[in-house]
Scaffold this motif. Structure first.
Motif: not given
Length: 255
Positions: A48-49, A183-193, A218-223
């Motif tokens: 539903l995205t 750490y691991i990041r998802f290449m996609g949107e946060e709701n999918e992660a 990977i969209r998330v900017r987190n220092e």
């Protein structure tokens, strides 16, 4: 949908016609109707995205996003026929202006390339920016020269469950702590992660650290990436100048 409402509101703000006339009201209503129809066309029937390229369709014309194509094992969720590898190029063309590009996973190292996930993967492969892995299992032997106080490390990208995941190890320094964070990041949107989780274990010289968590997009900017991974303190390392061998193990799982 938030993105659609914002898209619509931005369009209204740029209108120069008088809002009190019957014609202008009709134009605005028509524009909203078109955007709603586009939203329905681009909505994946499984997650539903909003879909973006690559978008697949079955022989009967039912469409599906690339991640859900993998999840349903290439079987159309609407008519149960085999999806094959047919791309819906017309719908991809409709979706393209609405896509918000991703930054390269190596943006923090100065890479300025942006685009959708397939474009970024091609960019990473063509320029050998990361070590690519197929599968959800993480198993790495690598060395850390203690005297240099830095990792012999290159970004790892894992392809599994029809998606891509980036494994990072970065130096973290603050007034309270100094060390390395895996750490691991998802290449996609946060709701999918949020549909995935991962575990990490690092060990050497009889010591072992473990971590379990949920990847961020990977969209998330987190220092303060200390909050989203496994912290390895300096006390974990040997205190001599010899090269210290480590084993990093882990697993990416679908919830």
């Amino acid at each position: 949908m938030d993105w659609l409402e914002q898209f619509y509101d931005d369009g209204l703000m740029n209108k120069t016609t008088e809002p009190n006339t019957r014609a202008s009201k009709w134009e605005l209503e028509k524009e909203k109707l078109v955007l709603n129809n586009v939203s329905e066309l681009l909505e994946c029937p499984v997650c539903l995205t909003i879909m973006s390229a690559p978008i697949y369709q079955c022989p009967n014309g039912h469409t599906l996003c690339s991640m859900c194509k993998f999840r349903v094992k290439n079987c159309c969720p609407i008519c149960r026929t085999d999806m094959g590898s047919i791309r819906c190029l017309a719908l991809e063309k409709v979706a393209k202006p609405l896509e918000v590009p991703y930054e390269c996973p190596l943006e923090d190292r100065g890479c300025k390339v942006t685009g959708n996930i397939p474009k970024l993967i091609t960019h990473i492969k063509n320029h050998a920016l990361a070590i690519m892995h197929d599968g959800s299992r993480i198993a790495i032997d690598f060395a850390r020269p203690v005297s240099l106080n830095t990792w012999s490390w290159k970004l790892r990208v894992y392809k599994c469950y029809g998606c891509y995941f980036c494994l990072y190890i970065k130096r973290f320094t603050s007034s309270n702590a100094t060390g390395d964070v895996a750490y691991i990041r998802f290449m996609g949107e946060e709701n999918e992660a949020k549909k995935f989780s991962y575990s990490l274990e690092i060990g050497g010289d009889g010591q072992k650290l473990t971590y379990q968590g949920v990847p961020r997009s990977i969209r998330v900017r987190n220092e303060n990436f200390l909050e989203e991974g496994m912290f390895v303190s300096p006390s974990f390392w040997e205190e001599n100048e010899q090269e210290f061998r480590l084993k990093l193990k882990g697993q990416i799982s679908q919830n």
